[in-house]
Design an enzyme around this catalytic site. Sequence first.
Site: not given
Length: 328
Positions: A260, A290, A163
């Site tokens: 996502d 995600h 991320s």
Amino acid sequence: MSQHPDAHAPSDSDVILNTLREQGFPPLESADIPELRLLIGRLRQAQGPPEPVARVLGTFVPGPAGLLPVRVYQPRPRPGPRPLLVFFHGGGWAAGDVDLVDRPLRRLANATGAVVASAGYRLAPETQFPGQQQDAYAALCALAARAAELGADPGHLIVGGESAGANLAAAACRAAVEEGGPRPALQILVCPPLAPARNTPFASYREKAVGYLNTRAAMERFWELYVPDPDAARDPLAAPLLAEDFSGLPPALVLTAEHDPLRDEAEEYAHRLERDGVPAVVSRIPGALHIFFLLPHLAAFGTALHDIERAVRTHGPTAPRDREGTPS
């Protein structure tokens, strides 16, 4: 791009989303900063017991504003040299720490045979761009210089992240090119945010805008916390996808999740690397959210781990290389 089989088979995503709803997990975009950090921290409770590794070492490296915490995982013994994989946690640049990725990185170390160094960095909004990016690059340089001390091969450096940490990993690779720093043999990017969320052209931001935990509104908020100045947000060290030239960057494994908003921009980053002659592999994991990398008990994590292990092996010290050091 590889898309794994059983794309239409039942996944864990509905179970996760239903569990979060039952627990009253609020939307990430509406949580204040202390609550956001508590919410991200709660994900650790779902990660299961820690997998044993040969050794865990806590240390620090110098950053531009003070010492940065690092947790080093030395894998179970195996023959041959061990890469050094410098990894950055996620959390929207505003939350998370080395504890957040402890369970996943233990498994990653054992599966790949790499010495994994999990590096912390300052968080938004107390620190904003370029602070986090400078921390990540400083950690990469310092840890590369200590590779042998940490039990790794000094000639085999890898950088990765999840991320927001994947954004920092990609930016660290670009900084290394621009500043003549250590050159990773591979970048491993898990669900990276690589361009500002507001006014994004990518279809996944429309298709997955709501309903999958990481929302478009949450990403817009995270970007504004990290880079509130719209002009600064176009700097390739903040938004690596906005660079004009991708040549000279390390080969990449880009792991994306089907559900996502960031999926399409991450895959576009791999396409632009390939356009400029850099090997890149995209692996889209069907049914995944995600946050899949933070849940090592799920099948999606196992799929990702297999892809990472293969990429590390492909770009490892035993892979055939041309005269410039690129795997043949």
